[in-house]
Scaffold this motif. Structure first.
Motif, PDB file in Angstrom:
ATOM      1  N   THR A   1       0.827  -1.203   0.000  1.00  0.00           N
ATOM      2  CA  THR A   1       0.000   0.000   0.000  1.00  0.00           C
ATOM      3  C   THR A   1       0.862   1.255   0.000  1.00  0.00           C
ATOM      4  O   THR A   1       1.956   1.272   0.561  1.00  0.00           O
ATOM      5  CB  THR A   1      -0.891   0.053   1.255  1.00  0.00           C
ATOM      6  OG1 THR A   1      -0.065   0.250   2.388  1.00  0.00           O
ATOM      7  CG2 THR A   1      -1.697  -1.197   1.436  1.00  0.00           C
ATOM      8  N   TYR A   2       0.332   2.256  -0.655  1.00  0.00           N
ATOM      9  CA  TYR A   2       0.969   3.570  -0.691  1.00  0.00           C
ATOM     10  C   TYR A   2      -0.113   4.564  -0.331  1.00  0.00           C
ATOM     11  O   TYR A   2      -1.206   4.518  -0.888  1.00  0.00           O
ATOM     12  CB  TYR A   2       1.489   3.879  -2.096  1.00  0.00           C
ATOM     13  CG  TYR A   2       2.386   2.792  -2.634  1.00  0.00           C
ATOM     14  CD1 TYR A   2       3.762   2.909  -2.527  1.00  0.00           C
ATOM     15  CD2 TYR A   2       1.842   1.641  -3.224  1.00  0.00           C
ATOM     16  CE1 TYR A   2       4.590   1.903  -2.999  1.00  0.00           C
ATOM     17  CE2 TYR A   2       2.660   0.626  -3.698  1.00  0.00           C
ATOM     18  CZ  TYR A   2       4.036   0.765  -3.587  1.00  0.00           C
ATOM     19  OH  TYR A   2       4.852  -0.231  -4.036  1.00  0.00           O
ATOM     20  N   GLU A   3       0.153   5.446   0.602  1.00  0.00           N
ATOM     21  CA  GLU A   3      -0.877   6.379   1.022  1.00  0.00           C
ATOM     22  C   GLU A   3      -0.268   7.716   1.437  1.00  0.00           C
ATOM     23  O   GLU A   3       0.817   7.761   2.020  1.00  0.00           O
ATOM     24  CB  GLU A   3      -1.665   5.787   2.202  1.00  0.00           C
ATOM     25  CG  GLU A   3      -2.816   6.665   2.648  1.00  0.00           C
ATOM     26  CD  GLU A   3      -3.839   5.926   3.510  1.00  0.00           C
ATOM     27  OE1 GLU A   3      -3.648   4.755   3.819  1.00  0.00           O
ATOM     28  OE2 GLU A   3      -4.852   6.575   3.860  1.00  0.00           O
ATOM     29  N   ALA A   4      -0.970   8.769   1.095  1.00  0.00           N
ATOM     30  CA  ALA A   4      -0.571  10.105   1.540  1.00  0.00           C
ATOM     31  C   ALA A   4      -1.761  10.726   2.265  1.00  0.00           C
ATOM     32  O   ALA A   4      -2.896  10.657   1.772  1.00  0.00           O
ATOM     33  CB  ALA A   4      -0.167  10.971   0.363  1.00  0.00           C
ATOM     34  N   ILE A   5      -1.520  11.308   3.426  1.00  0.00           N
ATOM     35  CA  ILE A   5      -2.601  11.872   4.243  1.00  0.00           C
ATOM     36  C   ILE A   5      -2.215  13.293   4.649  1.00  0.00           C
ATOM     37  O   ILE A   5      -1.070  13.540   5.044  1.00  0.00           O
ATOM     38  CB  ILE A   5      -2.799  11.039   5.533  1.00  0.00           C
ATOM     39  CG1 ILE A   5      -3.093   9.582   5.182  1.00  0.00           C
ATOM     40  CG2 ILE A   5      -3.914  11.619   6.393  1.00  0.00           C
ATOM     41  CD1 ILE A   5      -2.913   8.631   6.340  1.00  0.00           C
ATOM     42  N   VAL A   6      -3.146  14.188   4.530  1.00  0.00           N
ATOM     43  CA  VAL A   6      -2.932  15.539   5.063  1.00  0.00           C
ATOM     44  C   VAL A   6      -4.017  15.792   6.097  1.00  0.00           C
ATOM     45  O   VAL A   6      -5.189  15.517   5.856  1.00  0.00           O
ATOM     46  CB  VAL A   6      -3.049  16.615   3.955  1.00  0.00           C
ATOM     47  CG1 VAL A   6      -2.774  17.995   4.543  1.00  0.00           C
ATOM     48  CG2 VAL A   6      -2.075  16.321   2.840  1.00  0.00           C
ATOM     49  N   GLU A   7      -3.627  16.285   7.250  1.00  0.00           N
ATOM     50  CA  GLU A   7      -4.598  16.566   8.311  1.00  0.00           C
ATOM     51  C   GLU A   7      -4.399  17.974   8.819  1.00  0.00           C
ATOM     52  O   GLU A   7      -3.263  18.410   9.012  1.00  0.00           O
ATOM     53  CB  GLU A   7      -4.388  15.606   9.478  1.00  0.00           C
ATOM     54  CG  GLU A   7      -5.352  14.457   9.483  1.00  0.00           C
ATOM     55  CD  GLU A   7      -5.136  13.578  10.691  1.00  0.00           C
ATOM     56  OE1 GLU A   7      -6.117  13.309  11.385  1.00  0.00           O
ATOM     57  OE2 GLU A   7      -3.987  13.169  10.941  1.00  0.00           O
ATOM     58  N   GLU A   8      -5.492  18.641   9.030  1.00  0.00           N
ATOM     59  CA  GLU A   8      -5.400  19.985   9.572  1.00  0.00           C
ATOM     60  C   GLU A   8      -6.327  20.072  10.778  1.00  0.00           C
ATOM     61  O   GLU A   8      -7.502  19.735  10.692  1.00  0.00           O
ATOM     62  CB  GLU A   8      -5.805  20.982   8.479  1.00  0.00           C
ATOM     63  CG  GLU A   8      -6.099  22.355   9.001  1.00  0.00           C
ATOM     64  CD  GLU A   8      -5.296  23.449   8.304  1.00  0.00           C
ATOM     65  OE1 GLU A   8      -4.479  23.112   7.438  1.00  0.00           O
ATOM     66  OE2 GLU A   8      -5.519  24.614   8.642  1.00  0.00           O
ATOM     67  N   ARG A   9      -5.804  20.518  11.897  1.00  0.00           N
ATOM     68  CA  ARG A   9      -6.605  20.702  13.105  1.00  0.00           C
ATOM     69  C   ARG A   9      -6.546  22.160  13.455  1.00  0.00           C
ATOM     70  O   ARG A   9      -5.538  22.643  13.927  1.00  0.00           O
ATOM     71  CB  ARG A   9      -6.006  19.915  14.266  1.00  0.00           C
ATOM     72  CG  ARG A   9      -6.230  18.467  14.167  1.00  0.00           C
ATOM     73  CD  ARG A   9      -5.214  17.727  15.020  1.00  0.00           C
ATOM     74  NE  ARG A   9      -5.423  16.305  14.828  1.00  0.00           N
ATOM     75  CZ  ARG A   9      -6.345  15.619  15.487  1.00  0.00           C
ATOM     76  NH1 ARG A   9      -7.081  16.194  16.412  1.00  0.00           N
ATOM     77  NH2 ARG A   9      -6.520  14.349  15.237  1.00  0.00           N
ATOM     78  N   ARG A  10      -7.647  22.842  13.194  1.00  0.00           N
ATOM     79  CA  ARG A  10      -7.644  24.276  13.431  1.00  0.00           C
ATOM     80  C   ARG A  10      -8.073  24.596  14.856  1.00  0.00           C
ATOM     81  O   ARG A  10      -8.869  23.878  15.441  1.00  0.00           O
ATOM     82  CB  ARG A  10      -8.615  24.943  12.456  1.00  0.00           C
ATOM     83  CG  ARG A  10      -8.195  24.753  11.036  1.00  0.00           C
ATOM     84  CD  ARG A  10      -8.566  25.974  10.249  1.00  0.00           C
ATOM     85  NE  ARG A  10      -8.880  25.609   8.892  1.00  0.00           N
ATOM     86  CZ  ARG A  10     -10.005  25.947   8.265  1.00  0.00           C
ATOM     87  NH1 ARG A  10     -10.934  26.629   8.902  1.00  0.00           N
ATOM     88  NH2 ARG A  10     -10.187  25.611   7.022  1.00  0.00           N
ATOM     89  N   PRO A  11      -7.548  25.688  15.383  1.00  0.00           N
ATOM     90  CA  PRO A  11      -7.918  26.025  16.769  1.00  0.00           C
ATOM     91  C   PRO A  11      -9.408  26.341  16.921  1.00  0.00           C
ATOM     92  O   PRO A  11      -9.943  26.270  18.014  1.00  0.00           O
ATOM     93  CB  PRO A  11      -7.056  27.252  17.097  1.00  0.00           C
ATOM     94  CG  PRO A  11      -6.422  27.671  15.828  1.00  0.00           C
ATOM     95  CD  PRO A  11      -6.507  26.574  14.843  1.00  0.00           C
ATOM     96  N   ASP A  12     -10.096  26.650  15.817  1.00  0.00           N
ATOM     97  CA  ASP A  12     -11.524  26.956  15.934  1.00  0.00           C
ATOM     98  C   ASP A  12     -12.382  25.697  16.014  1.00  0.00           C
ATOM     99  O   ASP A  12     -13.605  25.769  15.941  1.00  0.00           O
ATOM    100  CB  ASP A  12     -11.988  27.846  14.779  1.00  0.00           C
ATOM    101  CG  ASP A  12     -11.833  27.161  13.431  1.00  0.00           C
ATOM    102  OD1 ASP A  12     -11.321  26.013  13.405  1.00  0.00           O
ATOM    103  OD2 ASP A  12     -12.210  27.747  12.407  1.00  0.00           O
ATOM    104  N   GLY A  13     -11.750  24.536  16.185  1.00  0.00           N
ATOM    105  CA  GLY A  13     -12.540  23.322  16.377  1.00  0.00           C
ATOM    106  C   GLY A  13     -12.803  22.557  15.106  1.00  0.00           C
ATOM    107  O   GLY A  13     -13.620  21.636  15.086  1.00  0.00           O
ATOM    108  N   MET A  14     -12.129  22.929  14.012  1.00  0.00           N
ATOM    109  CA  MET A  14     -12.347  22.199  12.766  1.00  0.00           C
ATOM    110  C   MET A  14     -11.166  21.268  12.489  1.00  0.00           C
ATOM    111  O   MET A  14     -10.024  21.601  12.732  1.00  0.00           O
ATOM    112  CB  MET A  14     -12.522  23.165  11.605  1.00  0.00           C
ATOM    113  CG  MET A  14     -12.799  22.436  10.305  1.00  0.00           C
ATOM    114  SD  MET A  14     -12.898  23.556   8.895  1.00  0.00           S
ATOM    115  CE  MET A  14     -14.642  23.762   8.765  1.00  0.00           C
TER     116      MET A  14
END
Lengths: 177, 687
Positions: free
Chosen positions: B501-514
């Motif tokens: 498997t090959y996978e790329a993930i981007v995650e963003e955790r914003r301070p406004d709760g998103m």
């Protein structure tokens, strides 16, 4: 017995040894984590401008519940002031910036918080339902992590501003007096 | 869970019994020496640990401090943003808010997952991969660290056969992607990690009663106690009885077969018992459950509408676990004994008439140890070993009267594995997670090595990116090896399935709760183990056939509001291509979408929640396709009202959408109808 099984048995007994030693060890994980919480909470709370003191005083009500965590705190600064940590009792809380009321103290929280009316002190407690009893920040254990609740009315009464970042991270924010 | 299919094709045969090994006396001296040496080492190490940890904790940012501790992706507690996989979490609060009735429903709400139900067992589809007829053999299910499966079919129970009441679940984590570099076989497509609730959550006694459509009643009694020494005990028992609706199957719509109506055959009953004692890092657990399910579909060419047809699945898990974390070290040890009992009664009118009894008994224990170290700066090293001893793997199938044996295979096997993983801080904000595991199976004398490599970067304070490469395998199980095998010795030996498997993930955790997460993946699966009809003698046989390639994209948004409202929504697209067949994999949906929204109502006294699932059309074995569908569920649940009372009411499939799941080889039905609108009301009371 095959060499493989022997190796396995050795590994198991090694582990057993580690565990037996661990079981008698003085561990401070929860204390340290709570100390880290107090530090971080204090970082994001604003005390009134008029509030001047040489040191940032963290008081523990009744007994030491921070252990080595408290010691680590004394090596830090909060709001530009070196931190002190001590245990207080009764009414000697006037020069505290932060008052931590550990759950192990069988304190009448309502009475205590009422007596603090008008004092610029951030009250933090891990007594269940603390924020309903007039404490500003309640620490809760939620499955091996710590989360917290904020009572804005109590903060207001103490003349404190709770930062937006804290409010975002709180699991519950109320403004019930 | 099977069958026996195409009666008469099996020759009479004797059991292939593996003789039990003679156990030599233990090498106690060596063990004692190790004990003493490690003891001394541990004493010394302990003194230096406590002082520095408090300081390290103070250096964490608030978000880091708060970040959900994840217990399975890399085995030890780890923050989600650093886990070398995409991780989804469903909590007890979600289970309550959305009225989830079982593990299958919980998993359905997780991005990229879907569940098919053949009115007997529930089958999990992962990122487009679940052919009709596949068992749940490609995900690993852990409950408090113990693998819940069986040593014959390797089947993970997800439906009403899941041996734990959902009310006892604190959290379900789904760790996407192969985990073979840590867990070995089974962690092929993902790992489901279930944590049970702490006894403290059930102070005193709680009872719950539930009534639902289709004559369904469920009751639970739980009691928790905290002892003076800090130990906590939780005991719980549940019982469920569902009469089930009468079901109509057009394939049997003839006067001779009750006009296609299966009466009183969708019944489902279970009981589960659970006990847990935890103290100072120790956890002892006992789970015992049995489920009886009627078979309304007349699978395996049974007589339609025969009330005797049923399967019984029972499980017992007895586990002990110890976990402890110091500043620089972690230790985890686990020992478990489990057994599995399956009894299937398949009924036939036509010759050979009567009942086919199909049963299996599994019994095994496993032990595991792990040691984690942060003693070297910039490294978090974990090494571990586990050992599984399958002491019973019996499969029997026979015709009751006149007696005729079809399968009688009794055996034992062993396997073990060792692994190492290192998480290296290569640059500020960048982690390299490298793992390698070696496994040995004595059943087929198989040695396998699986690597995993993940690069995790914290681009900004709120954004992390993960690049992951991994491989995994699934060794054939006892059922695939031996149920049909003796009849066809001329076929080549089964090999493990493999995946890269090959996978790329981007995650963003914003301070406004998103929170936003996006993932792109490519999976290559080879040597897929498939049940085929062998052209040489027209019998059934498992073979390694077919390669599948999957490409996909997933996107998820979660928003929390200060008012307590919560939204989580995801869309995933995947294209699973069966290269041998030259078309899309059978039963694979191209699009999946999920939406979960909950908000406090009635002045925070209750939570209203809506749960919407969309699934694209899926091809069936007969070359047709089941239509796409959207299911909407609504739940209103209260918090603690006066006197410890909690009330919850749900409507499932609100719009009464008619939808189907593809049938498997053993079904005459190419499509199997799923449940229409249903209601459920539950009351719980805490003393």
């Amino acid at each position: 017995m095959s060499p493989r099984s022997q190796l396995f048995l050795c590994l198991i007994s090694a582990l057993l040894a580690v565990m037996m030693n661990a079981a008698t060890a003085e561990t401070a994980t929860e204390e340290e984590l709570k100390a880290a919480y107090l530090y971080n909470l204090a970082l994001f709370v604003q005390w009134p401008e008029s509030h001047h003191r040489e040191t940032f005083n963290i008081c523990q009500y009744g007994a030491d519940a921070l252990g080595p965590g408290g010691l680590a705190l004394t090596r830090r600064e909060l709001h530009g002031r070196p931190v002190t940590v001590r245990v207080v009792d009764g009414m000697l809380v006037d020069d505290c910036d932060l008052l931590y009321i550990p759950a192990l103290q069988k304190t009448d929280l309502q009475e205590l918080t009422a007596s603090l009316d008008g004092v610029n002190v951030l009250t933090v407690s891990d007594v269940p339902d603390a924020i309903r009893l007039g404490v500003t920040i309640g620490l809760l254990e939620d499955h091996r992590k710590i989360v917290f609740e904020v009572n804005l009315a109590a903060a207001r009464a103490a003349g404190l501003m709770i930062g937006a970042r804290l409010l975002n991270l709180a699991v519950k924010v109320t403004s019930d007096p | 869970m099977h069958f026996f299919f195409r009666l008469g094709l099996f020759p009479r045969q004797g059991g292939a019994v593996t003789p039990k090994p003679v156990v030599p006396p233990l090498s106690l001296q060596a063990a004692f020496r190790t004990f003493m040496i490690v003891s001394l080492f541990a004493q010394g190490a302990r003194l230096t640990m406590a002082a520095e940890s408090a300081d390290e904790l103070l250096d964490l940012s608030f978000e880091q401090l708060m970040n959900v501790e994840i217990s399975a992706a890399s085995r030890f507690l780890q923050k989600i943003s650093e886990a070398p996989s995409a991780v989804s979490v469903v909590t007890a609060a979600d289970i309550k808010a959305y009225g989830y009735r079982g593990l299958a429903e919980i998993l359905r709400g997780i991005r990229g997952l879907y569940v098919s139900y053949d009115r007997n067992y529930s089958y999990l589809g992962v990122r487009g991969f679940n052919k009709p007829g596949d068992y749940n053999t490609r995900v690993l299910l852990l409950v408090d660290g113990h693998r819940v499966y069986d040593d014959i079919y390797d089947q993970v129970p997800l439906g009403s056969d899941f041996p734990l009441d959902v009310d006892l679940i604190e959290q379900v984590e789904y760790i996407s992607g192969p985990g073979s570099s840590i867990y070995g076989s089974g962690a092929f497509l993902g790992v489901i990690n279930v944590r049970t609730r702490d006894a403290g959550k059930f102070s005193h006694v709680e009872i719950k009663g539930e009534a639902a459509s289709a004559g369904t009643y469920r009751g639970r009694a739980s009691a928790g106690h905290e002892f003076a020494n800090g130990g906590e005990l939780l005991l719980s028992a549940s019982i469920m009885d569902s009469a089930g609706r009468d079901l109509y199957f057009p394939e049997f719509d003839m006067p001779a077969t009750s006009n296609g109506i299966a009466r009183d055959l969708d019944q489902d009953r279970y009981y589960t018992l659970f006990g847990k004692y935890s103290w100072s890092g120790w956890e002892l657990e006992l789970t015992h459950a049995e489920r009886t399910k009627g078979i309304p579909t007349a699978s395996y060419d049974q007589t339609f509408n025969d009330p005797r047809s049923e399967t019984v699945d029972g499980r017992t898990v007895l586990g002990a676990r110890y976990a402890r974390t110091w500043t620089s070290y972690d230790v985890l040890a686990r020992l478990a004994y489990m057994n599995y009992r399956y009894d299937g009664l398949y009924t036939y009118d036509s010759p050979p008439a009567g009942a086919n009894v199909d049963w299996a008994r599994g019994e095994w224990w496993d032990a595991e140890i792990q040691f984690g170290s942060r003693a070297f700066s910039n490294h978090h090293l974990i090494i571990g070993a586990d050992f599984h001893n399958n002491t019973r793997q019996d499969q029997v199938s026979y015709l009751a009267d006149p007696y005729e044996s079809y399968v009688d295979d009794r055996r034992t096997s062993k396997r073990y594995g060792v692994f190492a993983q290192d998480e290296i801080a290569i640059l500020p904000g960048w982690l390299l997670n490298a793992g390698l595991r070696y496994d040995h199976y004595d059943a087929n004398n198989q040695d396998i090595v699986n690597p995993r490599l993940a690069l995790i970067g914290q681009l900004r304070e709120t954004t992390s990116v993960k690049l992951i490469y991994g491989t995994a395998f699934r060794n054939p199980n006892a059922y695939e090896f031996y149920y049909y095998n003796p009849a066809f010795p001329h076929l080549p030996k089964l090999q493990p399935e493999r995946i890269s498997t090959y996978e790329a993930i981007v995650e963003e955790r914003r301070p406004d709760g998103m929170r936003l997460a996006a993932s792109v993946f490519h999976y290559d699966i080879s040597d897929v183990i498939t049940l085929i009809t062998n052209p040489v003698d027209d019998g059934l046989q498992f073979v390694n056939t077919g390669d599948v390639s999957t490409n996909g994209v997933e996107f998820e948004v979660e928003q929390l509001w200060e008012s307590g409202m919560r939204l989580r929504t995801s869309v995933s697209w995947q294209s699973a291509y069966d290269r041998a067949a030259g078309h899309r994999l059978v039963g694979s949906p191209e699009w999946l979408a999920q939406l979960n929204f909950s908000m406090p109502v009635l002045r925070d006294l209750a939570t209203a929640a809506i749960d919407v699932r969309y699934m694209d059309s899926r091809s069936t074995l007969a070359g047709d396709a089941v239509e796409d569908h959207t299911i909407v569920n609504l739940t209103l649940s209260t918090g603690r009202l006066a006197h410890g009372l909690e009330v919850s009411a749900s409507v499932y499939n609100l719009f009464d959408e008619e939808y189907f799941d593809p049938g498997s080889e053993e079904h005459i039905q190419d499509m199997i109808r799923q449940d229409g609108r249903g209601l459920r009301v539950s009351l719980s009371y805490r003393f």
